[in-house]
Design a protein around this motif. Structure first.
Motif, PDB file in Angstrom:
ATOM      1  N   TRP A 167       6.172   1.724  -5.824  1.00  0.00           N
ATOM      2  CA  TRP A 167       5.315   0.555  -5.603  1.00  0.00           C
ATOM      3  C   TRP A 167       5.310   0.214  -4.112  1.00  0.00           C
ATOM      4  N   THR A 168       4.107  -0.120  -3.613  1.00  0.00           N
ATOM      5  CA  THR A 168       3.953  -0.509  -2.212  1.00  0.00           C
ATOM      6  C   THR A 168       2.966  -1.669  -2.115  1.00  0.00           C
ATOM      7  N   ALA A 169       3.333  -2.670  -1.331  1.00  0.00           N
ATOM      8  CA  ALA A 169       2.410  -3.754  -0.990  1.00  0.00           C
ATOM      9  C   ALA A 169       2.180  -3.704   0.517  1.00  0.00           C
ATOM     10  N   ARG A 170       0.916  -3.799   0.909  1.00  0.00           N
ATOM     11  CA  ARG A 170       0.578  -3.637   2.328  1.00  0.00           C
ATOM     12  C   ARG A 170      -0.340  -4.771   2.759  1.00  0.00           C
ATOM     13  N   LEU A 171       0.021  -5.449   3.836  1.00  0.00           N
ATOM     14  CA  LEU A 171      -0.802  -6.502   4.424  1.00  0.00           C
ATOM     15  C   LEU A 171      -1.226  -6.057   5.816  1.00  0.00           C
ATOM     16  N   SER A 172      -2.527  -5.989   6.037  1.00  0.00           N
ATOM     17  CA  SER A 172      -3.044  -5.460   7.306  1.00  0.00           C
ATOM     18  C   SER A 172      -3.989  -6.458   7.959  1.00  0.00           C
ATOM     19  N   PHE A 173      -3.970  -6.444   9.276  1.00  0.00           N
ATOM     20  CA  PHE A 173      -4.862  -7.288  10.074  1.00  0.00           C
ATOM     21  C   PHE A 173      -5.325  -6.497  11.282  1.00  0.00           C
ATOM     22  N   SER A 180     -10.582  -8.515  10.611  1.00  0.00           N
ATOM     23  CA  SER A 180     -10.452  -7.985   9.255  1.00  0.00           C
ATOM     24  C   SER A 180      -9.026  -8.136   8.763  1.00  0.00           C
ATOM     25  N   SER A 181      -8.902  -8.433   7.473  1.00  0.00           N
ATOM     26  CA  SER A 181      -7.578  -8.496   6.845  1.00  0.00           C
ATOM     27  C   SER A 181      -7.674  -7.897   5.443  1.00  0.00           C
ATOM     28  N   GLU A 182      -6.562  -7.341   4.974  1.00  0.00           N
ATOM     29  CA  GLU A 182      -6.540  -6.693   3.665  1.00  0.00           C
ATOM     30  C   GLU A 182      -5.139  -6.781   3.065  1.00  0.00           C
ATOM     31  N   LEU A 183      -5.094  -7.064   1.783  1.00  0.00           N
ATOM     32  CA  LEU A 183      -3.859  -7.012   1.011  1.00  0.00           C
ATOM     33  C   LEU A 183      -4.038  -5.954  -0.065  1.00  0.00           C
ATOM     34  N   ALA A 184      -3.186  -4.938  -0.048  1.00  0.00           N
ATOM     35  CA  ALA A 184      -3.300  -3.824  -0.990  1.00  0.00           C
ATOM     36  C   ALA A 184      -1.991  -3.635  -1.739  1.00  0.00           C
ATOM     37  N   ILE A 185      -2.099  -3.448  -3.045  1.00  0.00           N
ATOM     38  CA  ILE A 185      -0.950  -3.127  -3.895  1.00  0.00           C
ATOM     39  C   ILE A 185      -1.189  -1.748  -4.492  1.00  0.00           C
ATOM     40  N   HIS A 233       2.131   4.663  -6.849  1.00  0.00           N
ATOM     41  CA  HIS A 233       1.959   6.083  -6.570  1.00  0.00           C
ATOM     42  C   HIS A 233       3.040   6.896  -7.273  1.00  0.00           C
ATOM     43  N   ASN A 234       2.697   8.137  -7.562  1.00  0.00           N
ATOM     44  CA  ASN A 234       3.639   9.072  -8.172  1.00  0.00           C
ATOM     45  C   ASN A 234       3.312  10.476  -7.676  1.00  0.00           C
ATOM     46  N   ASP A 235       3.931  11.486  -8.269  1.00  0.00           N
ATOM     47  CA  ASP A 235       3.719  12.859  -7.804  1.00  0.00           C
ATOM     48  C   ASP A 235       2.289  13.340  -8.028  1.00  0.00           C
ATOM     49  N   SER A 236       1.556  12.672  -8.913  1.00  0.00           N
ATOM     50  CA  SER A 236       0.195  13.115  -9.238  1.00  0.00           C
ATOM     51  C   SER A 236      -0.882  12.381  -8.455  1.00  0.00           C
ATOM     52  N   GLY A 237      -0.521  11.312  -7.765  1.00  0.00           N
ATOM     53  CA  GLY A 237      -1.532  10.569  -7.025  1.00  0.00           C
ATOM     54  C   GLY A 237      -1.207   9.097  -6.942  1.00  0.00           C
ATOM     55  N   LEU A 238      -2.241   8.266  -6.968  1.00  0.00           N
ATOM     56  CA  LEU A 238      -2.024   6.835  -6.777  1.00  0.00           C
ATOM     57  C   LEU A 238      -3.124   6.016  -7.438  1.00  0.00           C
ATOM     58  N   VAL A 239      -2.803   4.743  -7.661  1.00  0.00           N
ATOM     59  CA  VAL A 239      -3.762   3.719  -8.075  1.00  0.00           C
ATOM     60  C   VAL A 239      -3.569   2.552  -7.125  1.00  0.00           C
ATOM     61  N   ARG A 240      -4.676   2.005  -6.584  1.00  0.00           N
ATOM     62  CA  ARG A 240      -4.563   0.942  -5.581  1.00  0.00           C
ATOM     63  C   ARG A 240      -5.570  -0.166  -5.870  1.00  0.00           C
ATOM     64  N   LEU A 241      -5.133  -1.396  -5.680  1.00  0.00           N
ATOM     65  CA  LEU A 241      -5.999  -2.568  -5.776  1.00  0.00           C
ATOM     66  C   LEU A 241      -5.922  -3.313  -4.444  1.00  0.00           C
ATOM     67  N   SER A 242      -7.086  -3.608  -3.859  1.00  0.00           N
ATOM     68  CA  SER A 242      -7.115  -4.227  -2.531  1.00  0.00           C
ATOM     69  C   SER A 242      -8.004  -5.463  -2.540  1.00  0.00           C
ATOM     70  N   LEU A 243      -7.552  -6.483  -1.811  1.00  0.00           N
ATOM     71  CA  LEU A 243      -8.355  -7.663  -1.510  1.00  0.00           C
ATOM     72  C   LEU A 243      -8.648  -7.645  -0.020  1.00  0.00           C
ATOM     73  N   PHE A 244      -9.900  -7.879   0.361  1.00  0.00           N
ATOM     74  CA  PHE A 244     -10.247  -7.780   1.779  1.00  0.00           C
ATOM     75  C   PHE A 244     -11.125  -8.951   2.209  1.00  0.00           C
ATOM     76  N   ASN A 245     -11.075  -9.230   3.498  1.00  0.00           N
ATOM     77  CA  ASN A 245     -11.902 -10.280   4.094  1.00  0.00           C
ATOM     78  C   ASN A 245     -12.238  -9.857   5.521  1.00  0.00           C
ATOM     79  N   GLU A 246     -13.496 -10.021   5.902  1.00  0.00           N
ATOM     80  CA  GLU A 246     -13.914  -9.662   7.259  1.00  0.00           C
ATOM     81  C   GLU A 246     -14.905 -10.700   7.776  1.00  0.00           C
ATOM     82  N   ILE A 247     -14.629 -11.210   8.962  1.00  0.00           N
ATOM     83  CA  ILE A 247     -15.519 -12.149   9.645  1.00  0.00           C
ATOM     84  C   ILE A 247     -16.038 -11.454  10.901  1.00  0.00           C
TER      85      ILE A 247
END
Length: 220
Positions: free
Chosen positions: A57-63, A99-104, A107-121
């Motif tokens: 599991w990974t949570a990522r906050l980007s700006f 721009s900002s984004e929060l992504a959860i 992931h495993n050996d076969s790939g990944l599933v990701r959900l992201s919230l984003f905002n851009e002004i």
């Protein structure tokens, strides 16, 4: 690394932009205009905070901040009005996006599933819209202008998995975006309206089949 589960990445980009030797020429209607040289620069900071709360599991906050400088076509497009031809605005400013984004992500050996919230002004967005060429005129023309502010926010879901069934990989995404004009004194009717260049819903899907180790067939 801040802790075993938390890390921070910082970065930046500096850009120099220059438009020069701009010249518009037309025989009919007559136009011969040497455009002024333009220069601009900008610094774009970036930051990403990553948290790994548990295995897989990974949570990522980007700006980030970014610039988009006007193209030659946007700066020097010409508009013909009867027997007159003119270049509306060779002094367009660069877009400035925050721009900002929060992504959860799982992931495993076969790939990944990701959900992201984003905002851009975006300030000074470069958008083609209707406006008079001469202040006070009621005749409207479409040309690229600096729209003071637009905003886009939404959610995106992504799946990227190998061997969902034997020999078949899937990569797909679906995005919902609520994008609208927030400030626009030149065209007030657009305020609160959806940006035509940003679809409300967008989806992609790619299936890849590997019948042999040397051959892949893809459908999009």
């Amino acid at each position: 690394a801040i802790t075993d589960a938390l890390s921070l990445t910082l970065g930046g980009r500096y850009e120099w932009w220059r438009a020069y030797n701009g010249f518009n020429f037309s025989l009919t209607p007559a136009l011969s205009t040497v455009q002024p040289e333009r220069r601009q620069s900008g610094f774009s900071p970036k930051a990403t905070l990553v948290w790994n709360p548990a295995d897989n599991w990974t949570a990522r906050l980007s700006f980030g901040k970014a610039y988009r400088f006007p193209t030659v076509g946007e700066l020097y497009q010409a508009i013909t009005t009867g027997a007159t031809i003119t270049v509306p605005d060779p002094t367009l400013r660069a877009e400035r996006a925050l721009s900002s984004e929060l992504a959860i992500e799982r992931h495993n050996d076969s790939g990944l599933v990701r959900l992201s919230l984003f905002n851009e002004i975006v300030d000074d967005a470069l958008i083609s819209q209707s406006a008079p060429l001469v202040p006070g005129s009621t005749t409207l023309f479409n040309y690229v202008q600096n729209v003071p502010r637009t905003r886009a926010r939404g959610v995106e879901a992504v799946i990227d998995q190998r061997n969902i069934i034997a020999g078949v990989d899937l990569s797909a995404s679906v995005t919902y975006a609520d994008a609208e004009t927030r400030r626009n004194p030149v065209f007030p009717a657009s305020i609160g309206q959806r940006l035509p260049s940003v679809p409300r819903w967008k989806g992609t899907a790619v299936l890849t089949w590997h019948p042999t180790e040397a051959l892949s067939l893809r459908s999009e």
